[in-house]
Scaffold this motif. Structure first.
Motif, mmCIF file in Angstrom:
data_model
loop_
_atom_site.group_PDB
_atom_site.id
_atom_site.type_symbol
_atom_site.label_atom_id
_atom_site.label_comp_id
_atom_site.label_asym_id
_atom_site.label_seq_id
_atom_site.Cartn_x
_atom_site.Cartn_y
_atom_site.Cartn_z
ATOM 1 N N VAL A 26 42.245 33.452 104.222
ATOM 2 C CA VAL A 26 41.651 33.076 105.508
ATOM 3 C C VAL A 26 40.397 32.259 105.230
ATOM 4 N N HIS A 27 40.284 31.111 105.887
ATOM 5 C CA HIS A 27 39.100 30.257 105.723
ATOM 6 C C HIS A 27 37.967 30.790 106.595
ATOM 7 N N LEU A 28 36.824 31.030 105.975
ATOM 8 C CA LEU A 28 35.616 31.420 106.699
ATOM 9 C C LEU A 28 34.586 30.315 106.554
ATOM 10 N N ALA A 29 33.942 29.979 107.652
ATOM 11 C CA ALA A 29 32.884 28.973 107.649
ATOM 12 C C ALA A 29 31.537 29.670 107.774
ATOM 13 N N ASP A 30 30.509 29.064 107.211
ATOM 14 C CA ASP A 30 29.157 29.565 107.421
ATOM 15 C C ASP A 30 28.812 29.417 108.895
ATOM 16 N N TYR A 31 27.892 30.239 109.382
ATOM 17 C CA TYR A 31 27.476 30.183 110.780
ATOM 18 C C TYR A 31 26.999 28.771 111.131
ATOM 19 N N ASP A 32 27.399 28.311 112.302
ATOM 20 C CA ASP A 32 26.994 26.995 112.791
ATOM 21 C C ASP A 32 26.186 27.199 114.073
ATOM 22 N N PRO A 33 24.914 26.793 114.083
ATOM 23 C CA PRO A 33 24.097 26.992 115.281
ATOM 24 C C PRO A 33 24.594 26.210 116.495
#
Length: 194
Positions: A26-33
């Motif tokens: 599963v691809h997880l992205a860093d938090y994006d404001p």
């Protein structure tokens, strides 16, 4: 955020169209404001499309928690009087690009509509006002927003599980169940059910 683990048959039965096999990590992205502003734009469109049918609209899921990694899919909770009354909300949402994907009549009449493609995938979860899952979703989100140690525990769990290969993304979601329940218990939120 159901406590249940879904079998392949449960997953297939819940889908309006055949479920997509994932067969990958599963691809997880860093938090994006930018995620909260994206939610606000989508929420405004949902309110315009549905008017008074909307009883509650909330940004939920990992994209709603500052600092938390997430699948880059924006989850929205919509409560209505009766999710089984699809005529009251599905056609107006379809007119603005949503597509009905999941129908779970045995689990609070839960429905999921998705927006394919576009800027960022969207999952719109429709539940009846007052069902037990609503305070669970909101309590979990709020606990993670207010307690860094639980947010960090959840992030570590997600990253560890995301590395594995999952037949369906739902299997990954189910695997997080134990840590989700422990965080909900610390938040004082009662177990759900169906």
């Amino acid at each position: 955020m159901s406590e249940q683990t879904m079998s392949d048959e449960d997953i297939a039965r819940a889908h309006v169209t055949p479920p997509t096999l994932h067969n990958a990590p599963v691809h997880l992205a860093d938090y994006d404001p930018a995620w909260p502003a994206r939610y606000e734009r989508l929420a405004a469109g949902i309110r315009r499309a549905l008017g008074g049918v909307v009883l509650r609209l909330e940004h939920v899921g990992s994209t709603s928690v500052p600092g938390l990694c997430a699948k880059p899919i924006l989850d929205i909770l919509l409560t209505v009087a009766d999710p089984a009354d699809e005529a009251a909300y599905v056609p107006p949402l379809e007119a603005v690009g949503y597509v009905l994907h999941i129908r779970e009549p045995d689990w609070y009449e839960h429905r999921v509509l998705k927006v394919p493609g576009g800027e960022m995938p969207v999952h719109l979860h429709v539940l009846p006002d007052g069902c037990l899952e609503v305070p669970r979703m909101l309590g979990f989100r709020d606990r993670l927003r207010q307690h860094d140690e639980d947010r960090d525990l959840y992030a570590r769990t997600k990253r560890d599980l995301a590395r594995r290969t999952w037949k369906y993304v739902q299997n990954y979601a189910d695997a997080k169940g134990e840590v989700v329940e422990s965080i909900l218990a610390r938040a004082g939120v009662l177990p759900g059910g169906g």
